[in-house]
Design a protein around this motif. Structure first.
Motif, PDB file in Angstrom:
ATOM      1  N   ARG A  27       0.825  -1.122  -0.076  1.00 59.74           N
ATOM      2  CA  ARG A  27       0.073   0.255   0.076  1.00 59.74           C
ATOM      3  C   ARG A  27       0.942   1.285  -0.092  1.00 59.74           C
ATOM      4  NH1 ARG A  27      -3.906   2.899  -1.870  1.00 59.74           N
ATOM      5  NH2 ARG A  27      -5.014   3.882  -0.530  1.00 59.74           N
ATOM      6  N   GLY A  28       1.956   1.193   0.729  1.00 65.24           N
ATOM      7  CA  GLY A  28       2.754   2.501   0.982  1.00 65.24           C
ATOM      8  C   GLY A  28       3.454   2.684  -0.699  1.00 65.24           C
ATOM      9  N   LEU A  29       3.766   1.399  -0.966  1.00 64.82           N
ATOM     10  CA  LEU A  29       4.623   1.731  -2.635  1.00 64.82           C
ATOM     11  C   LEU A  29       3.492   1.999  -3.607  1.00 64.82           C
ATOM     12  CD1 LEU A  29       6.808   1.280  -4.663  1.00 64.82           C
ATOM     13  CD2 LEU A  29       6.091  -1.114  -4.626  1.00 64.82           C
ATOM     14  N   GLU A  30       2.099   1.612  -3.532  1.00 68.80           N
ATOM     15  CA  GLU A  30       1.312   2.165  -4.206  1.00 68.80           C
ATOM     16  C   GLU A  30       0.849   3.735  -4.484  1.00 68.80           C
ATOM     17  OE1 GLU A  30      -2.910   0.207  -5.355  1.00 68.80           O
ATOM     18  OE2 GLU A  30      -3.035   1.248  -3.358  1.00 68.80           O
ATOM     19  N   TYR A 146      13.332   5.008  -2.270  1.00 65.48           N
ATOM     20  CA  TYR A 146      12.880   4.543  -0.750  1.00 65.48           C
ATOM     21  C   TYR A 146      12.018   3.046  -1.057  1.00 65.48           C
ATOM     22  CZ  TYR A 146      13.511   9.419   0.053  1.00 65.48           C
ATOM     23  OH  TYR A 146      13.984  10.753   0.065  1.00 65.48           O
ATOM     24  N   SER A 147      12.152   2.361   0.299  1.00 60.75           N
ATOM     25  CA  SER A 147      11.031   1.549   0.354  1.00 60.75           C
ATOM     26  C   SER A 147       9.981   2.155   1.385  1.00 60.75           C
ATOM     27  CB  SER A 147      11.738   0.199   0.962  1.00 60.75           C
ATOM     28  OG  SER A 147      12.306   0.411   2.267  1.00 60.75           O
ATOM     29  N   TYR A 148       8.757   1.352   1.308  1.00 63.53           N
ATOM     30  CA  TYR A 148       7.517   2.163   1.910  1.00 63.53           C
ATOM     31  C   TYR A 148       6.841   1.401   2.780  1.00 63.53           C
ATOM     32  CZ  TYR A 148       8.833   5.323  -1.836  1.00 63.53           C
ATOM     33  OH  TYR A 148       9.424   6.269  -2.695  1.00 63.53           O
ATOM     34  N   LYS A 149       6.061   2.005   3.685  1.00 64.78           N
ATOM     35  CA  LYS A 149       5.142   1.166   4.545  1.00 64.78           C
ATOM     36  C   LYS A 149       4.147   2.125   4.841  1.00 64.78           C
ATOM     37  CE  LYS A 149       4.887  -1.486   9.068  1.00 64.78           C
ATOM     38  NZ  LYS A 149       5.469  -1.750  10.137  1.00 64.78           N
ATOM     39  N   TRP A 150       2.771   1.830   4.505  1.00 67.52           N
ATOM     40  CA  TRP A 150       1.720   2.605   4.898  1.00 67.52           C
ATOM     41  C   TRP A 150       1.105   2.245   6.302  1.00 67.52           C
ATOM     42  CZ3 TRP A 150      -3.185   0.502   6.543  1.00 67.52           C
ATOM     43  CH2 TRP A 150      -4.048   1.429   6.852  1.00 67.52           C
ATOM     44  N   LEU A 151       1.129   3.498   7.277  1.00 67.70           N
ATOM     45  CA  LEU A 151       0.877   3.503   8.414  1.00 67.70           C
ATOM     46  C   LEU A 151      -0.497   3.385   8.748  1.00 67.70           C
ATOM     47  CD1 LEU A 151       3.814   5.529   9.921  1.00 67.70           C
ATOM     48  CD2 LEU A 151       3.896   2.980   9.585  1.00 67.70           C
ATOM     49  N   ARG A 152      -1.247   4.543   8.264  1.00 65.78           N
ATOM     50  CA  ARG A 152      -2.744   4.651   8.498  1.00 65.78           C
ATOM     51  C   ARG A 152      -3.321   5.776   7.688  1.00 65.78           C
ATOM     52  NH1 ARG A 152       0.784   6.696  12.165  1.00 65.78           N
ATOM     53  NH2 ARG A 152       0.617   9.064  12.519  1.00 65.78           N
ATOM     54  N   ASP A 153      -4.410   6.121   7.604  1.00 64.43           N
ATOM     55  CA  ASP A 153      -5.112   7.163   7.017  1.00 64.43           C
ATOM     56  C   ASP A 153      -5.416   8.241   8.462  1.00 64.43           C
ATOM     57  OD1 ASP A 153      -4.898   6.084   4.681  1.00 64.43           O
ATOM     58  OD2 ASP A 153      -7.081   5.908   4.405  1.00 64.43           O
ATOM     59  N   GLU A 154      -5.068   9.411   8.013  1.00 62.97           N
ATOM     60  CA  GLU A 154      -5.367  10.329   9.265  1.00 62.97           C
ATOM     61  C   GLU A 154      -5.608  11.772   8.720  1.00 62.97           C
ATOM     62  OE1 GLU A 154      -2.516  10.072  12.784  1.00 62.97           O
ATOM     63  OE2 GLU A 154      -1.902  12.097  11.817  1.00 62.97           O
ATOM     64  N   ASP A 155      -6.559  12.460   9.387  1.00 63.36           N
ATOM     65  CA  ASP A 155      -6.675  13.873   9.192  1.00 63.36           C
ATOM     66  C   ASP A 155      -5.577  14.729   9.656  1.00 63.36           C
ATOM     67  OD1 ASP A 155      -9.031  13.148   7.881  1.00 63.36           O
ATOM     68  OD2 ASP A 155     -10.472  13.762   9.379  1.00 63.36           O
ATOM     69  N   GLU A 165       5.514   5.496   5.839  1.00 64.74           N
ATOM     70  CA  GLU A 165       6.743   5.702   6.371  1.00 64.74           C
ATOM     71  C   GLU A 165       7.616   5.272   5.197  1.00 64.74           C
ATOM     72  OE1 GLU A 165       8.661   4.857  10.586  1.00 64.74           O
ATOM     73  OE2 GLU A 165       7.792   2.958   9.661  1.00 64.74           O
ATOM     74  N   ARG A 166       8.781   5.936   5.106  1.00 66.91           N
ATOM     75  CA  ARG A 166       9.815   5.452   4.114  1.00 66.91           C
ATOM     76  C   ARG A 166      11.139   5.515   4.388  1.00 66.91           C
ATOM     77  NH1 ARG A 166       8.967  11.093   0.039  1.00 66.91           N
ATOM     78  NH2 ARG A 166      10.318  12.460   1.460  1.00 66.91           N
ATOM     79  N   TYR A 167      12.059   4.591   3.851  1.00 66.46           N
ATOM     80  CA  TYR A 167      13.242   4.304   4.145  1.00 66.46           C
ATOM     81  C   TYR A 167      14.262   4.350   3.180  1.00 66.46           C
ATOM     82  CZ  TYR A 167       9.921   1.626   7.263  1.00 66.46           C
ATOM     83  OH  TYR A 167       8.784   1.310   7.905  1.00 66.46           O
ATOM     84  N   THR A 176      17.474   7.532   8.818  1.00 66.79           N
ATOM     85  CA  THR A 176      17.073   6.051   9.046  1.00 66.79           C
ATOM     86  C   THR A 176      15.850   6.028   8.510  1.00 66.79           C
ATOM     87  OG1 THR A 176      16.051   6.257  11.225  1.00 66.79           O
ATOM     88  CG2 THR A 176      18.494   5.539  11.131  1.00 66.79           C
ATOM     89  N   ARG A 177      14.932   6.896   8.645  1.00 65.21           N
ATOM     90  CA  ARG A 177      13.496   6.809   8.047  1.00 65.21           C
ATOM     91  C   ARG A 177      12.984   8.167   7.977  1.00 65.21           C
ATOM     92  NH1 ARG A 177       9.428   6.218  12.240  1.00 65.21           N
ATOM     93  NH2 ARG A 177      10.471   6.397  14.556  1.00 65.21           N
ATOM     94  N   GLN A 178      11.652   8.367   7.094  1.00 62.76           N
ATOM     95  CA  GLN A 178      10.942   9.540   7.341  1.00 62.76           C
ATOM     96  C   GLN A 178       9.439   9.108   7.335  1.00 62.76           C
ATOM     97  OE1 GLN A 178      12.106  11.585   3.587  1.00 62.76           O
ATOM     98  NE2 GLN A 178      14.141  11.382   4.015  1.00 62.76           N
ATOM     99  N   VAL A 179       8.712  10.042   8.106  1.00 65.67           N
ATOM    100  CA  VAL A 179       7.437   9.765   7.982  1.00 65.67           C
ATOM    101  C   VAL A 179       6.720  10.906   7.428  1.00 65.67           C
ATOM    102  CG1 VAL A 179       5.411   9.211   9.257  1.00 65.67           C
ATOM    103  CG2 VAL A 179       7.396   8.435   9.993  1.00 65.67           C
ATOM    104  N   ALA A 180       5.763  10.583   6.306  1.00 68.62           N
ATOM    105  CA  ALA A 180       5.171  11.554   5.367  1.00 68.62           C
ATOM    106  C   ALA A 180       3.696  11.487   5.527  1.00 68.62           C
ATOM    107  CB  ALA A 180       5.764  11.333   3.897  1.00 68.62           C
ATOM    108  N   TRP A 181       3.074  12.651   5.573  1.00 60.96           N
ATOM    109  CA  TRP A 181       1.734  13.020   5.663  1.00 60.96           C
ATOM    110  C   TRP A 181       1.303  13.438   4.094  1.00 60.96           C
ATOM    111  CZ3 TRP A 181       4.291  12.666   9.997  1.00 60.96           C
ATOM    112  CH2 TRP A 181       3.796  12.260  11.167  1.00 60.96           C
TER     113      TRP A 181
END
Length: 261
Positions: A27-30, A146-155, A165-167, A176-181
């Motif tokens: 999902r993160g990659l998508e 990067y490689s990716y990981k979807w964490l959640r949907d959030e307002d 999250e991307r690495y 080490t990582r970044q968290v993007a909204w």
């Protein structure tokens, strides 16, 4: 009759069986691929930028910069930054060739020395011109980096976002990582958190004032980077975006650094 009933029950159970869901990584990659797709085709751009530096005591200084960009479809994009003010950095120019999976090529022209200095691939985590932006923050964000990981949907600020999250997959990253909204309407980041090599929160970048250009491409009016470990910050204020202005690869060769005025 009993066999027909059992057969029908089996079919109903099979039709109701859940489809295998995407993994968080898929999902993160998508999401990253869709964001990249929606921001493809702008060709080239020009803009003016004001960089405002603030130290931990609140003292400010600012710089005026002309920005140029060239979209490269089969590789990372090219960018040129030309400093016009203040006088002590006037004529300084920074050229960057982003690559998807190999080290970027970056050069800095220093007018006082009248020479072009190549930025080492091992120095991408260093600060750019004394700001809280690292050299690696100023490159185009190719999906393959990067490689990716979807964490959640959030307002976030009353806007629906994907939190991903991307690495970094490239060598010598300072993170080490970044968290993007990622905004679900713009498909552009609203906020990014950067974690250092010890996995501690280092910086937060917030984007503001998005506007749409060419009825497709969203760009921010302001980018605010806070360094939580030093108390320093840098604001980038963008003006006068122009797209498809006719820039070519010749405007982004190493000689263009010395021609920059």
């Amino acid at each position: 009759m009993k066999k027909q009933y059992l057969f029908g029950l089996l079919l109903s159970l099979l039709s109701a069986a859940p489809v295998f869901a995407q993994t968080p990584e898929e999902r993160g990659l998508e999401i990253a691929q869709e964001a990249d797709k929606r921001d493809t085709g702008w060709q080239d751009m020009k803009a003016n930028m004001t960089m405002i530096l603030r130290n931990r005591h609140g003292q400010k200084s600012q710089r005026k910069i002309r920005m140029r960009g060239l979209e490269i479809l089969d590789d990372g994009d090219k960018s040129l930054s030309i400093f016009d003010q203040p006088r002590d950095v006037k004529g300084t120019a920074f050229l960057s060739f982003t690559h998807a999976t190999i080290p970027d090529d970056q050069w800095l022209y220093l007018p006082a020395l009248k020479r072009v200095k190549r930025i080492s691939s091992k120095n991408k985590s260093g600060p750019f011109m004394g700001s809280e932006f690292a050299y690696e923050d100023l490159t185009s964000q190719e999906v393959e980096r990067y490689s990716y990981k979807w964490l959640r949907d959030e307002d976030l600020n009353d806007r629906a976002t994907f939190v991903v999250e991307r690495y970094p997959e490239y060598a010598h990253s300072g993170y080490t990582r970044q968290v993007a909204w990622v905004d679900q309407a713009y498909w552009q980041p609203q906020k990014i958190e950067f974690y250092d090599r010890k996995n501690s929160l280092l910086k937060t970048l917030v984007y503001e004032g998005y506007q749409q250009y060419l009825e497709q491409y969203w760009r921010p009016a302001k980018m605010h980077m806070d360094n939580h470990q030093t108390g320093k910050s840098t604001i980038l204020e963008w003006q006068d975006y122009e797209f498809r202005t006719g820039l070519t690869a010749r405007d982004f060769d190493k000689n263009s650094l010395k021609r920059a005025r």
